[in-house]
Design a protein around this motif. Structure first.
Motif, PDB file in Angstrom:
ATOM      1  N   MET A   1      41.300 -37.076  24.317  1.00 29.50           N
ATOM      2  CA  MET A   1      40.381 -37.683  23.390  1.00 29.50           C
ATOM      3  C   MET A   1      39.950 -36.676  22.346  1.00 29.50           C
ATOM      4  SD  MET A   1      37.081 -37.377  25.760  1.00 29.50           S
ATOM      5  CE  MET A   1      38.246 -37.320  27.047  1.00 29.50           C
ATOM      6  N   GLU A   2      39.547 -37.167  21.229  1.00 29.47           N
ATOM      7  CA  GLU A   2      39.112 -36.317  20.121  1.00 29.47           C
ATOM      8  C   GLU A   2      37.682 -36.699  19.771  1.00 29.47           C
ATOM      9  OE1 GLU A   2      39.680 -36.313  15.350  1.00 29.47           O
ATOM     10  OE2 GLU A   2      41.499 -36.620  16.531  1.00 29.47           O
ATOM     11  N   SER A   4      34.524 -36.024  17.170  1.00 32.04           N
ATOM     12  CA  SER A   4      34.242 -35.437  15.861  1.00 32.04           C
ATOM     13  C   SER A   4      32.868 -35.847  15.367  1.00 32.04           C
ATOM     14  CB  SER A   4      35.323 -35.818  14.845  1.00 32.04           C
ATOM     15  OG  SER A   4      35.440 -37.205  14.729  1.00 32.04           O
ATOM     16  N   ARG A  49      37.765 -40.660  19.662  1.00 33.18           N
ATOM     17  CA  ARG A  49      39.035 -41.361  19.465  1.00 33.18           C
ATOM     18  C   ARG A  49      39.882 -41.188  20.723  1.00 33.18           C
ATOM     19  NH1 ARG A  49      40.114 -42.792  14.193  1.00 33.18           N
ATOM     20  NH2 ARG A  49      38.706 -41.922  12.637  1.00 33.18           N
ATOM     21  N   ASP A  50      40.579 -42.245  21.091  1.00 40.31           N
ATOM     22  CA  ASP A  50      41.429 -42.216  22.274  1.00 40.31           C
ATOM     23  C   ASP A  50      42.887 -42.160  21.838  1.00 40.31           C
ATOM     24  OD1 ASP A  50      42.758 -42.543  24.659  1.00 40.31           O
ATOM     25  OD2 ASP A  50      41.659 -44.337  25.269  1.00 40.31           O
ATOM     26  N   PRO A  51      43.578 -41.042  22.080  1.00 37.99           N
ATOM     27  CA  PRO A  51      44.989 -40.946  21.691  1.00 37.99           C
ATOM     28  C   PRO A  51      45.872 -41.940  22.435  1.00 37.99           C
ATOM     29  CG  PRO A  51      44.309 -38.991  22.916  1.00 37.99           C
ATOM     30  CD  PRO A  51      43.087 -39.810  22.685  1.00 37.99           C
ATOM     31  N   GLU A  52      45.443 -42.345  23.628  1.00 35.55           N
ATOM     32  CA  GLU A  52      46.213 -43.333  24.392  1.00 35.55           C
ATOM     33  C   GLU A  52      46.155 -44.718  23.744  1.00 35.55           C
ATOM     34  OE1 GLU A  52      44.835 -43.288  28.431  1.00 35.55           O
ATOM     35  OE2 GLU A  52      45.317 -41.163  28.683  1.00 35.55           O
ATOM     36  N   GLN A  53      45.207 -44.901  22.818  1.00 27.65           N
ATOM     37  CA  GLN A  53      45.102 -46.162  22.086  1.00 27.65           C
ATOM     38  C   GLN A  53      45.378 -45.944  20.600  1.00 27.65           C
ATOM     39  OE1 GLN A  53      41.837 -48.862  23.020  1.00 27.65           O
ATOM     40  NE2 GLN A  53      41.346 -47.702  24.865  1.00 27.65           N
ATOM     41  N   GLY A  54      46.260 -44.990  20.311  1.00 29.94           N
ATOM     42  CA  GLY A  54      46.656 -44.739  18.928  1.00 29.94           C
ATOM     43  C   GLY A  54      45.581 -44.112  18.071  1.00 29.94           C
ATOM     44  N   GLY A  55      44.635 -43.410  18.681  1.00 27.37           N
ATOM     45  CA  GLY A  55      43.561 -42.779  17.911  1.00 27.37           C
ATOM     46  C   GLY A  55      42.418 -43.718  17.576  1.00 27.37           C
ATOM     47  N   LYS A  56      42.394 -44.857  18.233  1.00 25.36           N
ATOM     48  CA  LYS A  56      41.326 -45.843  18.002  1.00 25.36           C
ATOM     49  C   LYS A  56      39.967 -45.232  18.348  1.00 25.36           C
ATOM     50  CE  LYS A  56      39.599 -50.213  19.832  1.00 25.36           C
ATOM     51  NZ  LYS A  56      39.768 -51.214  20.890  1.00 25.36           N
TER      52      LYS A  56
END
Length: 142
Positions: A1-2, A4, A49-56
């Motif tokens: 996860m990101e 920011s 943001r969840d990278p597993e959901q395309g950065g959603k």
């Protein structure tokens, strides 16, 4: 996860709030893009943001800081993680990012409130190191 800290609000963030706020409160109005921008301008809006959901965008947290005569106060408010992303540590990552930001701004403590019915959230806060305080919380409705 990101995680920011948001400085400029986009339509993507506005759309995320339309999805997330009802998961936090069934009675709260969805903030407008301008209202979300006001929060961001105070350098207090975090998104996950969840990278597993395309950065959603799947989570948000607001850190409120202000100076009073006895020092800098900090409160964590309106923490919400999308139902599709819960259990992945996103709430904890948001909380830890806010704690670090509060430290950078000179706060010595960070407060928050959480309804007893939010059992997972309460476990999270205790795991991170928050301590339950026995105090009277008063509210005046305007």
């Amino acid at each position: 996860m990101e995680i920011s800290l948001v400085s400029q609000v986009s339509e993507e963030i506005e759309e995320a709030f339309k999805q997330l706020v009802p998961q936090l409160s069934s009675s709260a109005e969805i903030p407008t893009l301008q209202q979300i921008q006001e929060i961001a301008e105070n350098e207090s809006l975090f998104i996950a943001r969840d990278p597993e959901q395309g950065g959603k965008i799947v989570g948000t947290l607001t850190l409120v800081t202000f100076r009073i005569p006895t020092g800098v106060r900090a409160w964590i408010e309106d923490v919400v993680v999308d139902e599709s992303a819960r259990g992945k540590g996103i709430g904890e990552a948001l909380t830890r990012a806010a704690l670090e930001r509060a430290r950078q701004l000179g706060a010595k403590t960070v407060d928050l409130t959480s309804r007893p019915s939010r059992e997972a959230a309460n476990r999270l806060y205790q795991r991170v190191g928050f301590e339950l305080r026995h105090t009277n919380l008063y509210r005046y409705n305007l």
